[in-house]
Motif scaffolding. Structure first.
Motif, PDB file in Angstrom:
ATOM      1  N   ALA A  57      -7.158  13.138   5.132  1.00 31.53           N
ATOM      2  CA  ALA A  57      -6.997  11.797   5.932  1.00 31.53           C
ATOM      3  C   ALA A  57      -8.421  11.487   5.009  1.00 31.53           C
ATOM      4  CB  ALA A  57      -7.585  11.759   6.669  1.00 31.53           C
ATOM      5  N   LEU A  58      -9.217  11.521   4.888  1.00 29.78           N
ATOM      6  CA  LEU A  58     -10.422  10.928   4.081  1.00 29.78           C
ATOM      7  C   LEU A  58      -9.905  10.803   3.012  1.00 29.78           C
ATOM      8  CD1 LEU A  58     -13.460  13.301   5.724  1.00 29.78           C
ATOM      9  CD2 LEU A  58     -12.820  11.242   6.161  1.00 29.78           C
ATOM     10  N   GLU A  59     -10.000  11.781   2.029  1.00 27.40           N
ATOM     11  CA  GLU A  59      -9.185  11.008   1.027  1.00 27.40           C
ATOM     12  C   GLU A  59      -8.334   9.841   0.965  1.00 27.40           C
ATOM     13  OE1 GLU A  59      -9.776  11.534  -2.929  1.00 27.40           O
ATOM     14  OE2 GLU A  59     -11.023  13.227  -1.960  1.00 27.40           O
ATOM     15  N   SER A  60      -7.812   9.917   1.934  1.00 33.98           N
ATOM     16  CA  SER A  60      -6.355   8.619   1.626  1.00 33.98           C
ATOM     17  C   SER A  60      -6.826   7.584   1.975  1.00 33.98           C
ATOM     18  CB  SER A  60      -4.575   9.022   2.809  1.00 33.98           C
ATOM     19  OG  SER A  60      -5.472   8.840   3.852  1.00 33.98           O
ATOM     20  N   VAL A  61      -7.907   7.460   3.129  1.00 35.16           N
ATOM     21  CA  VAL A  61      -8.598   6.508   3.579  1.00 35.16           C
ATOM     22  C   VAL A  61      -9.932   5.501   2.072  1.00 35.16           C
ATOM     23  CG1 VAL A  61     -10.924   5.571   5.142  1.00 35.16           C
ATOM     24  CG2 VAL A  61      -8.962   7.067   5.961  1.00 35.16           C
ATOM     25  N   SER A  62     -10.672   7.014   1.388  1.00 27.83           N
ATOM     26  CA  SER A  62     -11.488   6.534   0.451  1.00 27.83           C
ATOM     27  C   SER A  62     -10.866   5.719  -0.693  1.00 27.83           C
ATOM     28  CB  SER A  62     -12.260   7.804  -0.444  1.00 27.83           C
ATOM     29  OG  SER A  62     -10.771   8.475  -0.855  1.00 27.83           O
ATOM     30  N   HIS A  63      -9.312   6.258  -1.160  1.00 25.40           N
ATOM     31  CA  HIS A  63      -8.257   5.192  -1.626  1.00 25.40           C
ATOM     32  C   HIS A  63      -8.034   4.360  -1.496  1.00 25.40           C
ATOM     33  CE1 HIS A  63      -9.437   8.214  -5.393  1.00 25.40           C
ATOM     34  NE2 HIS A  63      -9.296   8.935  -4.245  1.00 25.40           N
ATOM     35  N   GLU A  64      -7.918   4.044  -0.128  1.00 27.83           N
ATOM     36  CA  GLU A  64      -6.913   2.422   0.338  1.00 27.83           C
ATOM     37  C   GLU A  64      -4.981   3.126   0.301  1.00 27.83           C
ATOM     38  OE1 GLU A  64      -8.514  -1.232  -1.509  1.00 27.83           O
ATOM     39  OE2 GLU A  64     -10.643  -0.410  -1.051  1.00 27.83           O
ATOM     40  N   TYR A  65      -5.128   3.836   0.899  1.00 27.62           N
ATOM     41  CA  TYR A  65      -3.141   4.888   0.912  1.00 27.62           C
ATOM     42  C   TYR A  65      -3.753   4.598   2.742  1.00 27.62           C
ATOM     43  CZ  TYR A  65      -3.808   5.573  -4.016  1.00 27.62           C
ATOM     44  OH  TYR A  65      -3.833   6.243  -5.567  1.00 27.62           O
ATOM     45  N   GLN A  66      -2.209   4.648   2.269  1.00 32.11           N
ATOM     46  CA  GLN A  66      -1.873   4.519   4.483  1.00 32.11           C
ATOM     47  C   GLN A  66      -1.366   5.939   4.267  1.00 32.11           C
ATOM     48  OE1 GLN A  66       1.291   1.857   5.976  1.00 32.11           O
ATOM     49  NE2 GLN A  66      -0.144   1.946   7.814  1.00 32.11           N
ATOM     50  N   MET A  67      -1.754   6.768   5.118  1.00 30.13           N
ATOM     51  CA  MET A  67      -1.226   8.223   5.554  1.00 30.13           C
ATOM     52  C   MET A  67      -0.743   8.168   7.062  1.00 30.13           C
ATOM     53  SD  MET A  67      -3.765  11.411   5.230  1.00 30.13           S
ATOM     54  CE  MET A  67      -2.832  12.390   6.551  1.00 30.13           C
ATOM     55  N   THR A 106       0.769  -1.147   0.305  1.00 34.63           N
ATOM     56  CA  THR A 106       0.060   0.137   0.258  1.00 34.63           C
ATOM     57  C   THR A 106       1.137   1.739  -0.034  1.00 34.63           C
ATOM     58  OG1 THR A 106      -1.656  -1.338   1.320  1.00 34.63           O
ATOM     59  CG2 THR A 106      -1.741   0.926   1.398  1.00 34.63           C
ATOM     60  N   PRO A 107       0.980   2.012  -0.284  1.00 27.41           N
ATOM     61  CA  PRO A 107       0.871   3.757  -0.723  1.00 27.41           C
ATOM     62  C   PRO A 107       0.966   3.917   0.923  1.00 27.41           C
ATOM     63  CG  PRO A 107       0.265   3.389  -3.089  1.00 27.41           C
ATOM     64  CD  PRO A 107      -0.569   2.334  -1.837  1.00 27.41           C
ATOM     65  N   ILE A 108       2.636   5.008   1.017  1.00 26.40           N
ATOM     66  CA  ILE A 108       2.097   5.445   2.065  1.00 26.40           C
ATOM     67  C   ILE A 108       2.198   7.133   1.489  1.00 26.40           C
ATOM     68  CG2 ILE A 108       3.269   6.087   4.247  1.00 26.40           C
ATOM     69  CD1 ILE A 108       4.122   3.775   4.733  1.00 26.40           C
ATOM     70  N   ILE A 109       1.701   7.604   2.122  1.00 28.90           N
ATOM     71  CA  ILE A 109       0.925   9.183   1.868  1.00 28.90           C
ATOM     72  C   ILE A 109       1.568  10.266   3.690  1.00 28.90           C
ATOM     73  CG2 ILE A 109      -0.068  11.509   1.783  1.00 28.90           C
ATOM     74  CD1 ILE A 109      -2.183   9.620   0.209  1.00 28.90           C
ATOM     75  N   ILE A 110       3.326  10.586   3.459  1.00 24.63           N
ATOM     76  CA  ILE A 110       3.222  11.454   4.381  1.00 24.63           C
ATOM     77  C   ILE A 110       3.286  12.902   4.082  1.00 24.63           C
ATOM     78  CG2 ILE A 110       5.245  11.433   5.534  1.00 24.63           C
ATOM     79  CD1 ILE A 110       6.888   9.171   4.827  1.00 24.63           C
ATOM     80  N   VAL A 111       2.492  13.635   5.517  1.00 26.50           N
ATOM     81  CA  VAL A 111       2.538  14.927   5.626  1.00 26.50           C
ATOM     82  C   VAL A 111       3.463  15.295   6.859  1.00 26.50           C
ATOM     83  CG1 VAL A 111      -0.397  16.059   6.237  1.00 26.50           C
ATOM     84  CG2 VAL A 111      -0.427  13.977   4.661  1.00 26.50           C
ATOM     85  N   VAL A 112       3.520  16.738   6.015  1.00 30.24           N
ATOM     86  CA  VAL A 112       3.906  17.463   7.208  1.00 30.24           C
ATOM     87  C   VAL A 112       2.885  18.560   7.127  1.00 30.24           C
ATOM     88  CG1 VAL A 112       5.693  19.230   8.074  1.00 30.24           C
ATOM     89  CG2 VAL A 112       5.939  16.459   6.493  1.00 30.24           C
ATOM     90  N   PRO A 113       2.326  19.192   8.698  1.00 24.47           N
ATOM     91  CA  PRO A 113       1.349  20.288   8.676  1.00 24.47           C
ATOM     92  C   PRO A 113       2.322  21.312   9.137  1.00 24.47           C
ATOM     93  CG  PRO A 113       1.671  18.464  10.809  1.00 24.47           C
ATOM     94  CD  PRO A 113       1.913  17.952   9.811  1.00 24.47           C
ATOM     95  N   GLY A 114       1.289  22.104   8.972  1.00 25.93           N
ATOM     96  CA  GLY A 114       2.396  23.589   8.905  1.00 25.93           C
ATOM     97  C   GLY A 114       2.525  23.967  10.489  1.00 25.93           C
ATOM     98  N   LEU A 115       3.183  25.790  10.591  1.00 25.92           N
ATOM     99  CA  LEU A 115       3.971  25.279  11.340  1.00 25.92           C
ATOM    100  C   LEU A 115       2.476  25.048  12.898  1.00 25.92           C
ATOM    101  CD1 LEU A 115       6.965  27.654  11.976  1.00 25.92           C
ATOM    102  CD2 LEU A 115       6.905  26.076  12.790  1.00 25.92           C
TER     103      LEU A 115
END
Length: 79
Positions: A62-72, A40-49
């Motif tokens: 997060a909702l988009e990643s879940v709907s596409h069955e990606y790991q975030m 499964t592809p992993i999406i790494i997100v770094v939030p702003g300060l």
């Protein structure tokens, strides 16, 4: 409310600083099992300060990643 939960993992660095990783875990067991597969592809997100897991752009991603069955995972700032 949301179709996912966060599971926090805390990494302690060699200088005793910490980084927290918040993994998005789908509540639906069928999707959750697919997301945890090694291919499964992993999406790494770094939030702003001042970003937080509950900010609209983080929840939307997060909702988009879940709907596409990606790991975030959200990589939070060092603390």
């Amino acid at each position: 409310m949301w179709t996912f939960n966060y599971k926090r993992e805390i990494l302690t660095l060699s200088d005793k600083g910490q980084i927290s990783l918040d993994w998005v875990e789908p509540k639906n067991p069928i999707i959750a099992s697919k997301v945890q597969e090694h291919s499964t592809p992993i999406i790494i997100v770094v939030p702003g300060l001042t970003g937080h897991n509950d900010d609209l752009y983080m929840v939307s991603t997060a909702l988009e990643s879940v709907s596409h069955e990606y790991q975030m995972v959200i990589a939070n700032h060092r603390g």
